[in-house]
Design an enzyme around this catalytic site. Structure first.
Site, PDB file in Angstrom:
ATOM      1  N   HIS A 240       0.835  -1.220   0.000  1.00 52.97           N
ATOM      2  CA  HIS A 240       0.000   0.000   0.000  1.00 52.97           C
ATOM      3  C   HIS A 240       0.869   1.271   0.000  1.00 52.97           C
ATOM      4  CE1 HIS A 240      -3.401  -2.560   1.151  1.00 52.97           C
ATOM      5  NE2 HIS A 240      -2.781  -2.953   2.234  1.00 52.97           N
TER       6      HIS A 240
HETATM    7  O1  RIB Z   1      -5.133   0.411   4.457  1.00 57.08           O
HETATM    8  C1  RIB Z   1      -3.729   0.326   4.389  1.00 57.08           C
HETATM    9  C2  RIB Z   1      -3.102   1.491   5.073  1.00 57.08           C
HETATM   10  O2  RIB Z   1      -3.436   1.489   6.460  1.00 57.08           O
HETATM   11  C3  RIB Z   1      -1.569   1.448   5.029  1.00 57.08           C
HETATM   12  O3  RIB Z   1      -1.071   2.753   5.037  1.00 57.08           O
HETATM   13  C4  RIB Z   1      -1.210   0.757   6.308  1.00 57.08           C
HETATM   14  O4  RIB Z   1       0.097   1.102   6.771  1.00 57.08           O
HETATM   15  C5  RIB Z   1      -2.250   1.326   7.239  1.00 57.08           C
HETATM   16  O5  RIB Z   1      -1.779   2.598   7.679  1.00 57.08           O
END
Ligand code: RIB
Ligand code: CA
Length: 310
Positions: A240
Site C-alpha cells: 500500500h
Molecule cells: O489500508 C492500508 C493502510 O493502512 C496502510 O497505510 C497501512 O500502513 C495502514 O496505515
C-alpha cells in the site's frame, strides 16, 4: 522533482515505503512526520527512527504529530503490524525517542511557506496532521503542490479492510480526510483499488536474499502476510504505502482521473467511506485524482530492484 514531506504511521508497509523512497535516491526528503494510526504515536516515532537507523539515515529528522484522530478514539491494527508495529523485526535495536520538538503540523506549515509551489506531501497514514495544519494556516492549500494519499477505495464496494466500504487510513480519521478533500489542495488518492494488486509474496522477498534488507523484509512482514492469508486468502504483504511513493517517483505506474469524492463521517455502517461520484450526480467540481489501474508487476519489480541495489 519537488521537495517531499513523508507522513507515516509506521507500520510495516510504512517502513517499506521509507526504505524504498530513500533508497530510490530520487527524493528530496525534508523530513518525516508521524501520526497515530496503525499503532500509537510513540511507537510510530520509535519505529520510524529504527528504520532510519537500519537505512543509515538518522540525519533525516522525525517530527511528532497527532497522537489521536480529530474526533473519535484511535483504533490500532496490531493484528496486522504486530505488537510493536513493525513485526518485532528490530526488537534487538535499542533506540531512544529523540524526535524533534516541532509539532508535525507546524513543520508542514513552515515548509509549505518556505517552498511555495515546490512541496509535495506523501501521506501513508491517517491525514490528521495535514487537517490540523489546514485549520491553523488555510493558505497552505495554495502553497502545497500536491498531496498523495494512500487511502480509500472507490470502485470495490464491500472490499474494504476496516469496514466493508472503508479503508483503514481514511476510517482512522474520516473528519480529517474530509477537511483535506475539501481544502482545494491537489489530492491524489492511491486507494485499495490499486494497492491490493501489489502483493509482495515470498517469491519476491526471496529475490532479496543476501542483500541488506532481506532479513528485515522477511521478518517484519511475517505477521502482515499471515493476517492477509487468513483474512483475504493471499499470503503476501500488499505494498500500500510503497506504491504511494512509487506513484510519486513514476506516475506512469497508475492511470488516474479526477472526480468529485466525498467522505462519509456519520454512518456507523460506512464511516470513512470514500464516495466517488463517477456519474457526476451531485454536479460538484472534481476534487480528487482517483486511481483506475496500475502496472503492478512493473512496480513490484522496481520495488524489489531498488531494495536489492542498496
Ligand atoms: O489500508 C492500508 C493502510 O493502512 C496502510 O497505510 C497501512 O500502513 C495502514 O496505515
Ligand atoms: Ca501506513
Amino acid at each position: 522533482m519537488s521537495k517531499i514531506i513523508l507522513d507515516v504511521d509506521t507500520g510495516v508497509d510504512d517502513a517499506l515505503a521509507i526504505i524504498y523512497g530513500i533508497e530510490s535516491k530520487k527524493i528530496d526528503l525534508l523530513g518525516i512526520t508521524t501520526v497515530s494510526g496503525n499503532v500509537p504515536l510513540h511507537m510510530t516515532e520509535r519505529n520510524t527512527r529504527k528504520v532510519l537507523r537500519l537505512i543509515g539515515r538518522e540525519d533525516i529528522k522525525v517530527y511528532p504529530g497527532a497522537d489521536r484522530p480529530l474526533i473519535r478514539e484511535p483504533e490500532y491494527e496490531f493484528r496486522v503490524h504486530g505488537t510493536d508495529g513493525i513485526g518485532n523485526a528490530l526488537d534487538d535495536m535499542k533506540i531512544e525517542n529523540q524526535t524533534e520538538e516541532q509539532f508535525a503540523a507546524d513543520f508542514i506549515i513552515e515548509q509549505a511557506k518556505k517552498y511555495k509551489g515546490d512541496l509535495t506531501l506523501i501521506m501513508v497514514g491517517p491525514v490528521t496532521n495535514l487537517a490540523l495544519a489546514l485549520r491553523k494556516e488555510p493558505k497552505i492549500a495554495d502553497w502545497i503542490n500536491e498531496v498523495i494519499i494512500m487511502g480509500g477505495l472507490v470502485s470495490m464496494a464491500g472490499k474494504g479492510n476496516k469496514l466493508p466500504n472503508s479503508e483503514f487510513n481514511i476510517f482512522a480519521d474520516a473528519e480529517a480526510a474530509s477537511i483535506v478533500f475539501h481544502s482545494g489542495i491537489e489530492v491524489t488518492l492511491v486507494s485499495l483499488d490499486v494497492t491490493l494488486q501489489t502483493y509482495m509474496k515470498l517469491e519476491h522477498i526471496e529475490k532479496l536474499k543476501g542483500t541488506k534488507y532481506y532479513d528485515f523484509v522477511l521478518n517484519s512482514t511475517k505477521v502482515f502476510r499471515a493476517f492477509s492469508e487468513k483474512q483475504y486468502g493471499t499470503n503476501g504483504c500488499a505494498l500500500h504505502d510503497p506504491l504511494t511513493i512509487g506513484y510519486f517517483l513514476d506516475p506512469s505506474y497508475i492511470e488516474t482521473k479526477k472526480y468529485f469524492v466525498d467522505v462519509e463521517t456519520v454512518s456507523p455502517l460506512n464511516y470513512g467511506q470514500t464516495i466517488c461520484d463517477f456519474r457526476n450526480l451531485w454536479k460538484k467540481e472534481p476534487n480528487v485524482n482517483i486511481c483506475l489501474n496500475v502496472d503492478a508487476e512493473r512496480f513490484i519489480d522496481d520495488f524489489i530492484e531498488t531494495l536489492k541495489q542498496a
